[in-house]
Design a protein around this motif. Structure first.
Motif, PDB file in Angstrom:
ATOM      1  N   GLY A   1       0.849  -1.186   0.000  1.00 50.23           N
ATOM      2  CA  GLY A   1       0.000   0.000   0.000  1.00 50.23           C
ATOM      3  C   GLY A   1       0.879   1.228   0.000  1.00 50.23           C
ATOM      4  O   GLY A   1       2.063   1.167  -0.342  1.00 50.23           O
ATOM      5  N   VAL A   2       0.315   2.337   0.399  1.00 46.33           N
ATOM      6  CA  VAL A   2       1.047   3.600   0.335  1.00 46.33           C
ATOM      7  C   VAL A   2       1.257   4.191   1.724  1.00 46.33           C
ATOM      8  O   VAL A   2       0.465   3.975   2.641  1.00 46.33           O
ATOM      9  CB  VAL A   2       0.318   4.628  -0.567  1.00 46.33           C
ATOM     10  N   MET A   3       2.333   4.947   1.840  1.00 46.64           N
ATOM     11  CA  MET A   3       2.608   5.689   3.058  1.00 46.64           C
ATOM     12  C   MET A   3       1.599   6.832   3.148  1.00 46.64           C
ATOM     13  O   MET A   3       1.310   7.487   2.150  1.00 46.64           O
ATOM     14  CB  MET A   3       4.038   6.245   3.015  1.00 46.64           C
ATOM     15  N   ARG A   4       1.038   7.021   4.338  1.00 47.51           N
ATOM     16  CA  ARG A   4       0.070   8.091   4.553  1.00 47.51           C
ATOM     17  C   ARG A   4       0.493   8.948   5.744  1.00 47.51           C
ATOM     18  O   ARG A   4       1.046   8.437   6.719  1.00 47.51           O
ATOM     19  CB  ARG A   4      -1.321   7.514   4.866  1.00 47.51           C
ATOM     20  N   ARG A   5       0.183  10.233   5.635  1.00 50.48           N
ATOM     21  CA  ARG A   5       0.390  11.129   6.766  1.00 50.48           C
ATOM     22  C   ARG A   5      -0.820  10.979   7.681  1.00 50.48           C
ATOM     23  O   ARG A   5      -1.954  11.103   7.246  1.00 50.48           O
ATOM     24  CB  ARG A   5       0.501  12.563   6.264  1.00 50.48           C
ATOM     25  N   VAL A   6      -0.575  10.708   8.969  1.00 47.11           N
ATOM     26  CA  VAL A   6      -1.667  10.448   9.906  1.00 47.11           C
ATOM     27  C   VAL A   6      -1.967  11.673  10.758  1.00 47.11           C
ATOM     28  O   VAL A   6      -3.096  12.145  10.807  1.00 47.11           O
ATOM     29  CB  VAL A   6      -1.346   9.229  10.804  1.00 47.11           C
ATOM     30  N   THR A   7      -0.970  12.170  11.456  1.00 48.85           N
ATOM     31  CA  THR A   7      -1.196  13.313  12.349  1.00 48.85           C
ATOM     32  C   THR A   7       0.124  14.052  12.575  1.00 48.85           C
ATOM     33  O   THR A   7       1.200  13.497  12.380  1.00 48.85           O
ATOM     34  CB  THR A   7      -1.797  12.848  13.699  1.00 48.85           C
ATOM     35  N   THR A   8      -0.002  15.277  12.989  1.00 43.38           N
ATOM     36  CA  THR A   8       1.155  16.095  13.344  1.00 43.38           C
ATOM     37  C   THR A   8       0.910  16.617  14.757  1.00 43.38           C
ATOM     38  O   THR A   8      -0.195  17.055  15.065  1.00 43.38           O
ATOM     39  CB  THR A   8       1.319  17.267  12.358  1.00 43.38           C
ATOM     40  N   ARG A   9       1.940  16.568  15.585  1.00 38.60           N
ATOM     41  CA  ARG A   9       1.757  16.996  16.974  1.00 38.60           C
ATOM     42  C   ARG A   9       2.987  17.745  17.483  1.00 38.60           C
ATOM     43  O   ARG A   9       4.108  17.521  17.008  1.00 38.60           O
ATOM     44  CB  ARG A   9       1.487  15.799  17.874  1.00 38.60           C
ATOM     45  N   THR A  10       2.757  18.606  18.441  1.00 43.72           N
ATOM     46  CA  THR A  10       3.851  19.266  19.144  1.00 43.72           C
ATOM     47  C   THR A  10       4.409  18.270  20.154  1.00 43.72           C
ATOM     48  O   THR A  10       3.651  17.626  20.891  1.00 43.72           O
ATOM     49  CB  THR A  10       3.341  20.522  19.870  1.00 43.72           C
ATOM     50  N   LEU A  11       5.721  18.105  20.161  1.00 39.48           N
ATOM     51  CA  LEU A  11       6.348  17.163  21.091  1.00 39.48           C
ATOM     52  C   LEU A  11       6.327  17.742  22.500  1.00 39.48           C
ATOM     53  O   LEU A  11       6.569  18.936  22.698  1.00 39.48           O
ATOM     54  CB  LEU A  11       7.790  16.873  20.669  1.00 39.48           C
ATOM     55  N   GLU A  12       6.054  16.873  23.460  1.00 41.01           N
ATOM     56  CA  GLU A  12       6.048  17.297  24.851  1.00 41.01           C
ATOM     57  C   GLU A  12       7.469  17.628  25.272  1.00 41.01           C
ATOM     58  O   GLU A  12       8.410  16.902  24.954  1.00 41.01           O
ATOM     59  CB  GLU A  12       5.496  16.174  25.730  1.00 41.01           C
ATOM     60  N   ARG A  13       7.614  18.720  25.962  1.00 43.72           N
ATOM     61  CA  ARG A  13       8.944  19.129  26.428  1.00 43.72           C
ATOM     62  C   ARG A  13       9.094  18.764  27.902  1.00 43.72           C
ATOM     63  O   ARG A  13       8.383  19.287  28.756  1.00 43.72           O
ATOM     64  CB  ARG A  13       9.132  20.628  26.221  1.00 43.72           C
ATOM     65  N   GLN A  14      10.010  17.859  28.162  1.00 46.76           N
ATOM     66  CA  GLN A  14      10.252  17.411  29.538  1.00 46.76           C
ATOM     67  C   GLN A  14      11.017  18.483  30.307  1.00 46.76           C
ATOM     68  O   GLN A  14      11.798  19.238  29.722  1.00 46.76           O
ATOM     69  CB  GLN A  14      11.064  16.111  29.523  1.00 46.76           C
ATOM     70  N   PRO A  15      10.823  18.576  31.623  1.00 47.32           N
ATOM     71  CA  PRO A  15      11.590  19.540  32.426  1.00 47.32           C
ATOM     72  C   PRO A  15      13.095  19.323  32.226  1.00 47.32           C
ATOM     73  O   PRO A  15      13.573  18.192  32.234  1.00 47.32           O
ATOM     74  CB  PRO A  15      11.185  19.211  33.872  1.00 47.32           C
ATOM     75  N   GLY A  16      13.811  20.385  31.971  1.00 41.31           N
ATOM     76  CA  GLY A  16      15.248  20.325  31.766  1.00 41.31           C
ATOM     77  C   GLY A  16      15.663  19.989  30.344  1.00 41.31           C
ATOM     78  O   GLY A  16      16.850  19.971  30.028  1.00 41.31           O
ATOM     79  N   SER A  17      14.693  19.726  29.478  1.00 37.90           N
ATOM     80  CA  SER A  17      15.021  19.392  28.091  1.00 37.90           C
ATOM     81  C   SER A  17      15.606  20.597  27.372  1.00 37.90           C
ATOM     82  O   SER A  17      15.196  21.731  27.587  1.00 37.90           O
ATOM     83  CB  SER A  17      13.758  18.923  27.358  1.00 37.90           C
ATOM     84  N   THR A  18      16.538  20.327  26.491  1.00 37.35           N
ATOM     85  CA  THR A  18      17.180  21.394  25.719  1.00 37.35           C
ATOM     86  C   THR A  18      16.560  21.546  24.337  1.00 37.35           C
ATOM     87  O   THR A  18      17.015  22.364  23.552  1.00 37.35           O
ATOM     88  CB  THR A  18      18.686  21.089  25.551  1.00 37.35           C
ATOM     89  N   THR A  19      15.533  20.730  24.038  1.00 45.36           N
ATOM     90  CA  THR A  19      14.981  20.725  22.685  1.00 45.36           C
ATOM     91  C   THR A  19      13.476  20.979  22.669  1.00 45.36           C
ATOM     92  O   THR A  19      12.774  20.764  23.653  1.00 45.36           O
ATOM     93  CB  THR A  19      15.243  19.374  21.988  1.00 45.36           C
ATOM     94  N   ILE A  20      13.019  21.424  21.516  1.00 45.74           N
ATOM     95  CA  ILE A  20      11.602  21.555  21.204  1.00 45.74           C
ATOM     96  C   ILE A  20      11.376  20.804  19.896  1.00 45.74           C
ATOM     97  O   ILE A  20      12.344  20.492  19.190  1.00 45.74           O
ATOM     98  CB  ILE A  20      11.166  23.028  21.056  1.00 45.74           C
ATOM     99  N   GLY A  21      10.122  20.527  19.564  1.00 45.53           N
ATOM    100  CA  GLY A  21       9.934  19.840  18.300  1.00 45.53           C
ATOM    101  C   GLY A  21       8.499  19.562  17.920  1.00 45.53           C
ATOM    102  O   GLY A  21       7.569  19.782  18.693  1.00 45.53           O
ATOM    103  N   ILE A  22       8.382  19.081  16.705  1.00 44.60           N
ATOM    104  CA  ILE A  22       7.111  18.674  16.118  1.00 44.60           C
ATOM    105  C   ILE A  22       7.312  17.273  15.555  1.00 44.60           C
ATOM    106  O   ILE A  22       8.339  16.990  14.938  1.00 44.60           O
ATOM    107  CB  ILE A  22       6.690  19.613  14.964  1.00 44.60           C
ATOM    108  N   GLY A  23       6.329  16.412  15.753  1.00 48.35           N
ATOM    109  CA  GLY A  23       6.384  15.073  15.189  1.00 48.35           C
ATOM    110  C   GLY A  23       5.267  14.879  14.184  1.00 48.35           C
ATOM    111  O   GLY A  23       4.133  15.295  14.413  1.00 48.35           O
TER     112      GLY A  23
END
Length: 157
Positions: free
Chosen positions: A113-135
């Motif tokens: 079959g084919v690859m499909r885009r399912v959802t996009t979300r903001t990544l949870e930022r853990q306390p002390g994390s140095t990063t931000i992101g979107i998945g």
């Protein structure tokens, strides 16, 4: 033993690695691709990176096993980078541009079959994390057999 799962992850990683300004993208995050887990970005790391993280599979069996493999492709940025969130949004666009080939939605026949885009979300930022992101989660369906995870692994393309 090579499996379809490994082929899918390797091919997504290779597509993500193309994300470089020299190839017409907005970021050079393709120079920092991790498969399996999102990295924490330290002072000597680049400002942006990509993580390809497989999630929980769903299976159905009808002689062969049909697998629904969700893969989250994460646009990761240093929280301290200048205009960090805009950079992550630009990287998200780069990811879509690199992975969503309108002429091949099967990752070179690795998918059933084919690859499909399912959802996009903001990544949870853990306390002390140095990063931000979107998945962005892609559905990557494939088939294998009981006791034969290499069933139907395509030739290298």
């Amino acid at each position: 033993m090579i499996t379809r799962r490994a082929v899918i992850l390797e091919r997504l990683g290779a597509l993500a690695a193309r994300i470089q300004k020299a190839n017409g993208f907005d970021t050079d995050a393709g120079l920092a691709v991790s498969i399996g887990a999102a990295p924490e970005l330290g002072p000597s790391d680049p400002d942006y990176a990509i993580a390809i993280v497989p999630a929980e599979e769903l299976h159905t069996e009808d002689g062969r096993i049909t697998n629904g493999l969700p893969v989250e492709v994460q646009a990761i940025g240093k929280a301290t980078a200048r205009d960090a969130w805009i950079g992550v949004e630009l990287l998200l666009g780069d990811i879509k541009g690199a992975l969503e080939d309108p002429h091949d939605r099967t990752l070179g026949s690795a998918l059933k079959g084919v690859m499909r885009r399912v959802t996009t979300r903001t990544l949870e930022r853990q306390p002390g994390s140095t990063t931000i992101g979107i998945g962005i989660i892609y559905a990557c369906p494939y088939v294998d057999e009981w006791g034969n995870p290499s069933y139907g692994v395509p030739e290298e393309t």
